[in-house]
Design a protein around this motif. Structure first.
Motif, PDB file in Angstrom:
ATOM      1  N   UNK A 188      26.368  55.947  59.191  1.00  0.00           N
ATOM      2  CA  UNK A 188      27.512  55.482  58.239  1.00  0.00           C
ATOM      3  C   UNK A 188      27.079  54.516  57.203  1.00  0.00           C
ATOM      4  N   UNK A 189      25.817  53.735  57.647  1.00  0.00           N
ATOM      5  CA  UNK A 189      25.368  52.665  56.624  1.00  0.00           C
ATOM      6  C   UNK A 189      24.805  53.416  55.552  1.00  0.00           C
ATOM      7  N   UNK A 190      23.915  54.655  55.858  1.00  0.00           N
ATOM      8  CA  UNK A 190      23.259  55.272  54.918  1.00  0.00           C
ATOM      9  C   UNK A 190      24.725  55.800  53.842  1.00  0.00           C
ATOM     10  N   UNK A 191      25.319  56.386  54.298  1.00  0.00           N
ATOM     11  CA  UNK A 191      26.313  56.998  53.561  1.00  0.00           C
ATOM     12  C   UNK A 191      27.058  55.748  52.858  1.00  0.00           C
ATOM     13  N   UNK A 192      27.050  54.478  53.314  1.00  0.00           N
ATOM     14  CA  UNK A 192      28.017  53.529  52.597  1.00  0.00           C
ATOM     15  C   UNK A 192      26.797  53.105  51.488  1.00  0.00           C
ATOM     16  N   UNK A 193      25.714  53.130  51.615  1.00  0.00           N
ATOM     17  CA  UNK A 193      24.689  52.815  50.680  1.00  0.00           C
ATOM     18  C   UNK A 193      24.718  53.767  49.382  1.00  0.00           C
ATOM     19  N   UNK A 194      24.862  55.094  49.997  1.00  0.00           N
ATOM     20  CA  UNK A 194      25.216  56.022  48.711  1.00  0.00           C
ATOM     21  C   UNK A 194      26.592  56.080  48.110  1.00  0.00           C
ATOM     22  N   UNK A 195      27.714  55.503  48.832  1.00  0.00           N
ATOM     23  CA  UNK A 195      28.644  55.083  48.330  1.00  0.00           C
ATOM     24  C   UNK A 195      28.708  54.136  47.520  1.00  0.00           C
ATOM     25  N   UNK A 196      28.099  52.919  47.757  1.00  0.00           N
ATOM     26  CA  UNK A 196      27.818  51.593  46.853  1.00  0.00           C
ATOM     27  C   UNK A 196      27.278  52.072  45.532  1.00  0.00           C
ATOM     28  N   UNK A 197      26.425  52.818  45.635  1.00  0.00           N
ATOM     29  CA  UNK A 197      25.805  53.264  44.577  1.00  0.00           C
ATOM     30  C   UNK A 197      26.627  54.064  43.516  1.00  0.00           C
ATOM     31  N   UNK A 198      27.057  55.072  44.072  1.00  0.00           N
ATOM     32  CA  UNK A 198      28.207  55.888  43.377  1.00  0.00           C
ATOM     33  C   UNK A 198      29.249  55.020  42.771  1.00  0.00           C
ATOM     34  N   UNK A 199      29.884  53.888  43.497  1.00  0.00           N
ATOM     35  CA  UNK A 199      30.940  53.087  43.130  1.00  0.00           C
ATOM     36  C   UNK A 199      30.328  52.218  42.132  1.00  0.00           C
ATOM     37  N   UNK A 200      29.120  51.710  42.100  1.00  0.00           N
ATOM     38  CA  UNK A 200      28.549  50.788  41.123  1.00  0.00           C
ATOM     39  C   UNK A 200      28.510  51.717  39.909  1.00  0.00           C
ATOM     40  N   UNK A 201      27.974  52.719  40.076  1.00  0.00           N
ATOM     41  CA  UNK A 201      27.691  53.695  38.950  1.00  0.00           C
ATOM     42  C   UNK A 201      29.074  53.911  37.968  1.00  0.00           C
ATOM     43  N   UNK A 202      29.997  54.478  38.760  1.00  0.00           N
ATOM     44  CA  UNK A 202      31.241  54.670  38.477  1.00  0.00           C
ATOM     45  C   UNK A 202      31.847  53.643  37.611  1.00  0.00           C
ATOM     46  N   UNK A 203      31.720  52.326  38.288  1.00  0.00           N
ATOM     47  CA  UNK A 203      32.309  51.085  37.756  1.00  0.00           C
ATOM     48  C   UNK A 203      31.546  51.027  36.033  1.00  0.00           C
ATOM     49  N   UNK A 204      30.359  51.002  36.261  1.00  0.00           N
ATOM     50  CA  UNK A 204      29.528  50.896  35.145  1.00  0.00           C
ATOM     51  C   UNK A 204      29.894  52.093  34.000  1.00  0.00           C
ATOM     52  N   UNK A 205      30.149  53.175  34.281  1.00  0.00           N
ATOM     53  CA  UNK A 205      30.517  54.174  33.365  1.00  0.00           C
ATOM     54  C   UNK A 205      31.866  53.926  32.916  1.00  0.00           C
ATOM     55  N   UNK A 206      32.721  53.304  33.963  1.00  0.00           N
ATOM     56  CA  UNK A 206      34.253  53.036  33.283  1.00  0.00           C
ATOM     57  C   UNK A 206      34.068  51.957  32.388  1.00  0.00           C
ATOM     58  N   UNK A 207      33.259  50.947  32.601  1.00  0.00           N
ATOM     59  CA  UNK A 207      33.165  49.861  31.836  1.00  0.00           C
ATOM     60  C   UNK A 207      32.724  50.309  30.441  1.00  0.00           C
TER      61      UNK A 207
END
Length: 602
Positions: free
Chosen positions: A172-191
């Protein structure tokens, strides 16, 4: 044995491929610029699918940073999400002993698992909603943007009691790390998308501003060209009407229309316009015309099917600027003309011999012929404060000059000793009566203020230059006489004043004063020393036709008081008011005294 090991290896490879495919899908979703909510839902769905959880949710801090709210989910009902977010929020920055598991994971950056939420007192506030949703165990894994920065939590739930093992938590931690990267990237793209959209809007706004400025410049140039061609304020009104497709009326501060795009257009009348404020009507708009920060005119705009656009507003503003410049030009020309006319008239009325030799030529250059006979009309303004008198005289002179502008031979008008003097050629007076002439000029001179009045006196004709000085003294004396006797807001000829008019034309006012003093001197002296009102009582007594009761009513005193005053007058003058000759002598003395006071050398 080999087959068993090979089968396990194949299953492991398939599981790894499934994880990689899931991570790749999340990455592709982010790369294609999908909305953030879709990315969050996909993260929750992927966690549930890979790990076999019935429910999953992604929790992020709200704008205040004081609580976590469910922003993405898989399997969770809308009612549950709304209930938790609104009624049982996951609070941050509170006492550690009372914080939710998600709050602990967010604060510490470490996973928090609960095998049986019914046995965990810390989870009691959320026990009811958990039961309604149908889960018994949960785990909250932090979403780490960096080693020290937590940006949210990934929460997973099982329907039954479940011990979360070390390997499960690690996955779950590995998946959460990928999810955090995806979330950060999505936020950057949204911004970035928001910034790009802002830049596009800004660029569009700049283009609109550029077009507006260009159109504004074109409008200003057109209106300026119209003014330079000499079309004046009427031309400006017409041009503005074409630009904004509305009827236009421009008035000065006295309510006089100085420009109109369509004489047939219906606007409020001048009195209504003077009383109406812009916020009192939706039918007409009003825009001020300013000169040196003072309002000198108003632009009235008729209503239309649509509100004025920004470019329409710019057109009105530019029209106001050009109108103020045109008014300044007109005023400058008027002041120069009035100054020259005033100099000619002042020299004429003063009778200075040295000025008379060139007076006719000077007047001729201004368009006035002093070789022909003229009637003289004098106008005085009453009920106007001294501070407003100059402005009132100038406004009155402007209206009189506008009326006489097309007359030939041209009348001569100017302000002289706080009065307006108009010399009108006799040929023009012959087309109307002398009384009508005086009344017309009086009405033109009258202020639009309801409490201000004008009084006019006419005399003529004047045939020689040396006659004007004496004629002006007579007219000025008549105006003073009318004011002294309380008559105002009237137009009279000197001939209509009878004996007063005749006496006013006598040159020696001292003889008149001596005659009056011989008869009424004791009465005036008594009033002066005793502060009585004998002269006023006598004047009122004559004006009422020798009726004591009416005299008392007008003076607001008792009839006996009037009788006592009349007896005192008879004693002081040795005259009997019951005798016609004595009464006439007193009346003449009173009139002569008033004339003498109104006829000093001027």
């Amino acid at each position: 044995m080999r087959e068993s090991m090979s089968s396990a290896s194949n299953e492991g490879s398939l599981e790894v491929r499934r994880w990689l495919d899931s991570v790749r899908i999340i990455t592709q979703t982010v790369a294609t610029g999908k909305p953030l909510i879709e990315v969050l839902n996909l993260i929750a769905e992927t966690a549930g699918s890979l790990m076999g959880y019935e429910f999953c949710g992604v929790l992020l801090p709200d704008a205040s940073g004081r609580k976590l709210t469910i922003e993405g989910s898989s399997g969770l009902s809308v009612e549950y999400i709304d209930h938790v977010n609104a009624d049982h929020p996951v609070l941050l920055q509170q006492d550690v002993s009372a914080e939710a598991p998600s709050s602990t994971a967010f604060r510490t950056g470490r996973p928090v698992a609960i095998a049986d939420i019914q046995a965990n007192l810390q989870f009691a506030p959320w026990g009811g909603v958990a039961k309604e949703q149908g889960y018994r165990s949960m785990i909250s894994v932090p979403l780490m943007e960096s080693q020290d920065t937590v940006i949210g939590t990934l929460n997973c739930y099982r329907a039954g009691v479940h011990e979360f093992g070390r390997q499960e938590i690690a996955l779950l931690a590995v998946l959460a790390d990928h999810a955090a990267i995806a979330l950060t990237t999505a936020r950057l793209r949204s911004a970035e998308a928001a910034r790009l959209e802002e830049l596009v809007l800004l660029n569009r706004e700049l283009q609109l501003q550029r077009d507006l400025l260009q159109k504004s410049e074109d409008i200003h140039q057109k209106l300026t060209e119209i003014a330079l061609r000499g079309a004046g304020v009427p031309g400006i009104a017409t041009a503005l009407s074409i630009l904004i497709s509305r009827a236009i009326l421009i008035e000065d501060m006295q309510g006089t229309m100085i420009g109109s795009s369509n004489p047939a257009a219906k606007f409020p009348d001048d009195r209504t316009r003077a009383d109406k404020r812009e916020d009192e009507t939706s039918e007409f708009l009003r825009h001020p015309v300013l000169l040196d920060e003072n309002e000198v005119a108003r632009i009235w705009i008729a209503s239309g099917p649509e509100p004025l656009t920004a470019i329409d507003g710019r057109a009105v503003e530019h029209a106001a600027v050009v109108t103020s410049l045109e008014i300044l030009r007109i005023r400058t020309a008027e002041e120069a003309q009035w100054r020259l006319q005033g100099e000619v008239l002042n020299d004429l009325l003063s009778g200075e011999p040295s000025a008379m030799t060139k007076l006719v030529a000077r007047a001729d250059r201004l368009g006035h012929d002093l070789t022909v006979e003229h009637f003289m009309v004098g106008v005085s303004l009453a009920h106007v404060g001294q501070s407003d008198l100059d402005a009132g005289l100038q406004q009155a002179l402007r209206r009189i000059n506008a009326w006489t502008e097309q007359m030939r031979p041209r009348p001569l008008s100017a302000v002289h000793h706080d009065r307006i003097v108009v010399l009108v050629p006799a040929s023009i007076v012959h087309s109307m009566s002398e009384v009508d002439l005086a009344e017309r000029i009086r009405k033109l001179a009258a202020s639009r203020r309801p409490d201000a009045v004008a009084t006019a006196v006419s005399l003529g004709p004047c045939r020689e230059l040396n006659v004007y000085t004496r004629s002006y003294r007579s007219v000025a004396g008549a105006l003073d006489m009318l004011a002294l006797t309380g008559r105002s807001d009237v137009s009279v000829t000197l001939a209509e004043l009878g004996l007063v008019g005749l006496l006013l034309q006598l040159d020696d006012a001292n003889q008149l004063l001596q005659y009056a003093d011989r008869t009424l001197g004791p009465v005036r002296a008594h009033d002066c020393s005793r502060k009585t009102e004998l002269v006023q009582t006598l004047r009122t007594y004559f004006s009422t036709g020798l009726v004591s009761a009416d005299t008392a009513r007008l003076l607001q005193v008792h009839p006996n008081t009037v009788k006592q005053r009349l007896r005192r007058i008879q004693t002081l003058t040795n005259k009997d008011l019951a005798h016609p000759n004595d009464t006439m002598e007193l009346a003449v003395a009173l009139t002569v005294g008033d004339v003498a006071q109104a006829s000093p050398d001027r």
